[in-house]
Design an enzyme around this catalytic site. Structure first.
Site, PDB file in Angstrom:
ATOM      1  N   HIS A  64       7.319 -15.341  -2.675  1.00  0.00           N
ATOM      2  CA  HIS A  64       7.368 -15.332  -4.421  1.00  0.00           C
ATOM      3  C   HIS A  64       8.757 -14.876  -4.828  1.00  0.00           C
ATOM      4  O   HIS A  64       9.142 -13.802  -4.861  1.00  0.00           O
ATOM      5  CB  HIS A  64       6.273 -14.656  -4.252  1.00  0.00           C
TER       6      HIS A  64
ATOM      7  N   TYR B  76      10.667  -4.204  -7.343  1.00  0.00           N
ATOM      8  CA  TYR B  76       9.670  -4.709  -7.012  1.00  0.00           C
ATOM      9  C   TYR B  76      10.725  -5.252  -5.672  1.00  0.00           C
ATOM     10  O   TYR B  76      10.065  -5.164  -4.072  1.00  0.00           O
ATOM     11  CB  TYR B  76       9.192  -5.222  -8.125  1.00  0.00           C
TER      12      TYR B  76
ATOM     13  N   TYR C 135      -1.029  -8.925 -12.106  1.00  0.00           N
ATOM     14  CA  TYR C 135      -1.271  -7.906 -12.379  1.00  0.00           C
ATOM     15  C   TYR C 135      -1.433  -7.385 -13.915  1.00  0.00           C
ATOM     16  O   TYR C 135      -0.951  -7.738 -14.463  1.00  0.00           O
ATOM     17  CB  TYR C 135       0.223  -6.824 -12.222  1.00  0.00           C
TER      18      TYR C 135
ATOM     19  N   PRO D 241      -0.365   2.305  -4.316  1.00  0.00           N
ATOM     20  CA  PRO D 241      -0.406   0.377  -3.655  1.00  0.00           C
ATOM     21  C   PRO D 241      -0.204  -0.059  -4.871  1.00  0.00           C
ATOM     22  O   PRO D 241       0.774  -1.141  -5.310  1.00  0.00           O
ATOM     23  CB  PRO D 241      -1.802   0.236  -3.625  1.00  0.00           C
TER      24      PRO D 241
ATOM     25  N   LYS E 249       4.493  -0.623  -2.511  1.00  0.00           N
ATOM     26  CA  LYS E 249       6.157   0.388  -1.366  1.00  0.00           C
ATOM     27  C   LYS E 249       5.466   0.425   0.153  1.00  0.00           C
ATOM     28  O   LYS E 249       7.151   1.528   0.869  1.00  0.00           O
ATOM     29  CB  LYS E 249       7.018   1.069  -2.979  1.00  0.00           C
TER      30      LYS E 249
HETATM   31  C1  PHB Z   1      -1.696  -6.888  -1.595  1.00  0.00           C
HETATM   32  O1  PHB Z   1      -1.916  -8.014  -1.508  1.00  0.00           O
HETATM   33  O2  PHB Z   1      -2.426  -5.697  -0.652  1.00  0.00           O
HETATM   34  C2  PHB Z   1      -0.850  -6.327  -2.340  1.00  0.00           C
HETATM   35  C3  PHB Z   1      -0.381  -6.552  -3.561  1.00  0.00           C
HETATM   36  C4  PHB Z   1       0.671  -6.317  -4.586  1.00  0.00           C
HETATM   37  C5  PHB Z   1      -0.135  -4.980  -4.717  1.00  0.00           C
HETATM   38  C6  PHB Z   1      -0.657  -4.122  -4.011  1.00  0.00           C
HETATM   39  C7  PHB Z   1      -1.396  -5.011  -2.755  1.00  0.00           C
HETATM   40  O3  PHB Z   1       1.373  -4.017  -5.420  1.00  0.00           O
END
Ligand code: PHB
Ligand code: APR
Length: 402
Positions: free
Chosen positions: A74, A386, A203, A294, A298
């Site tokens: 990605h 990120y 997000y 989460p 990270k």
């Molecule tokens: C996930 O796919 O579990 C995931 C992706 C992004 C995040 C946290 C968890 O910021």
């Protein structure tokens, strides 16, 4: 029963397993001791965003093949609020760096298979694990397995036993400093048997709470919603979860596809750092030393960075006898850990609805979101964190000293 090895690794999560693989690649011996069964650790659903540096290390130790075949590269993420999506083109903003979407569960399976193939010891269901003689260069790990007591003598102990492990607690209380923050919310996550409704992660900030649309493959979606910290999973029927996902992710002309829920669980959110990450011959790595919420993806990447640096230090130590790398291990890790702490806190506060916030706080949050979505400099800062900053030596302080 008594045996000897160079490095005793406590815990077979990504940190312990990867350290074992790195050491093996350099001809060093280790024994990995895990409290749970193989089935248990291979079924645990965890995160799934890998920084470029994490991808590189996994390839380097020879466990990148399935990741390269099945993982999704990605190059951006979407931030969604007020019903509109804003794309953050991470690769464009970071000189071509990207992330790989590949589940931590799959990494653990790949690392376990690799370890068994090498024939190096990996012991499951080890109980009553204790670490001792940490101030000497001949520490010992004691444990019992299948009703027999064992003693494992070694030169170095790697405490990779996660947040609830025993290693961190073996550091004397007057040496260990702890920083901690709990958030007034948790994440409810589902794994759904349906193709993702988006090409890149979304997000979403919403007054009813944060939501995240992630994925594990082109056929399986991973979705999260913010819930109360003490919420009970029994309160959340699959349909209630989907209804909230529809509400919080809503955007004009966009549809969320539903599918059968394969897994559903609630994870608390906390920030935690323990310093120092070394005490005598014990080195902490991964969740044993630090936890991040989460939102910045990270946790796994920090664990990989820790063991990469520990691996370098150990190769140097056993190879040339120099302990320079081991001496700087804790400081070097902690610089990265605190950067990730800040970034994870930043993403969390920018995107969640904090029930304790006042109107002023909500205006600040909106201003930050607007800024990240309208300023190239602000977006580039988010993107750089990120995709992951490069590993630096402890002495690199200024721009350009990389
Ligand atoms: C996930 O796919 O579990 C995931 C992706 C992004 C995040 C946290 C968890 O910021
Ligand atoms: N003895 C042996 N093993 C133990 C003990 C113990 N006393 N206590 C815990 N363990 C094991 C756990 O069962 C687990 O398998 O240690 C392992 C720690 O693994 P993780 O919790 O996965 O931690 P880590 O390897 O540091 O991985 C980093 O990144 O995505 C985040 O939190 C997520 O697990 C992830 C972490």
């Amino acid at each position: 029963m008594s045996e000897r090895t160079q490095v005793a690794i406590v815990g077979a999560g990504p940190a312990g397993l990867l350290l074992g693989a790195l050491l093996h690649r350099h001809g060093l011996e280790s024994v990995i001791l895990e409290a749970r069964s193989r089935e248990y650790i291979e079924a645990r659903i965890r995160a799934g965003v890998l920084e470029q540096g994490t991808v590189d290390v996994l390839r380097e130790v020879g466990v990148g093949e399935r990741m390269d075949r099945e993982g999704l590269v990605h190059s951006g993420i979407y931030l969604r609020f007020d019903g509109s999506s804003h794309h953050i083109p991470m690769s464009e903003l970071t000189g071509g760096r990207s992330v790989m979407i590949y589940g931590q569960t799959e990494i653990v399976k790949d690392l376990v298979a690799h370890r068994l193939q090498t024939g190096m010891p990996l012991r499951f269901e080890c109980h009553a694990v204790t670490v001792d003689r940490l101030s000497s260069d001949q520490p010992v790990v004691r444990y019992s397995q299948g009703g027999t007591d064992h003693e494992l003598e070694c030169n170095i102990i790697a405490g990779c036993d996660g947040f609830h492990g025993v290693c961190r607690g073996a550091i004397p209380a007057d040496v260990l400093h702890v920083w901690e923050r709990e958030y007034p919310f948790a994440w409810l996550g589902i794994l759904a048997d349906v193709g993702p409704s988006t090409d890149e992660l979304i997000y979403a900030q919403h007054e009813q709470g944060f939501a995240l649309h992630s994925m594990r493959s082109l056929k399986v979606s991973r979705l999260y919603i913010q819930v109360e910290p003490d919420d009970d999973i029994a309160n959340w029927s699959d349909q209630r979860v989907w209804d909230q996902l529809h509400a919080r992710l809503a955007s004009e002309g966009w549809e969320l596809n539903e599918g059968p829920v394969l897994e559903k669980s609630i994870t608390p959110m906390r920030s935690f750092v323990a310093e120092p990450m070394r005490y005598g011959s014990l080195f902490l790595a991964g969740d044993a030393a630090h936890i991040v919420p989460p939102t910045g993806a990270k946790g796994l990447n920090l664990a990989v960075a820790d063991v990469t640096m520990l691996g370098e230090g150990l190769v140097e130590y056993f190879g040339s006898g120099s302990d320079a790398g081991l001496q700087e291990y804790s400081d070097r890790c902690l610089r990265r850990v605190w950067r990730a702490q800040h970034f994870s806190w930043f993403m969390t506060t920018m995107l969640h609805t904090n029930p304790r916030d006042d109107d002023y706080g909500r205006r600040l949050q909106r201003s930050q979101l607007d800024y990240v979505c309208s300023s190239q400099a602000a977006a580039a800062s988010l993107a750089e964190n990120y995709v992951g900053l490069p590993l630096t030596r402890a002495s690199a302080t200024a721009l350009g000293n990389g």
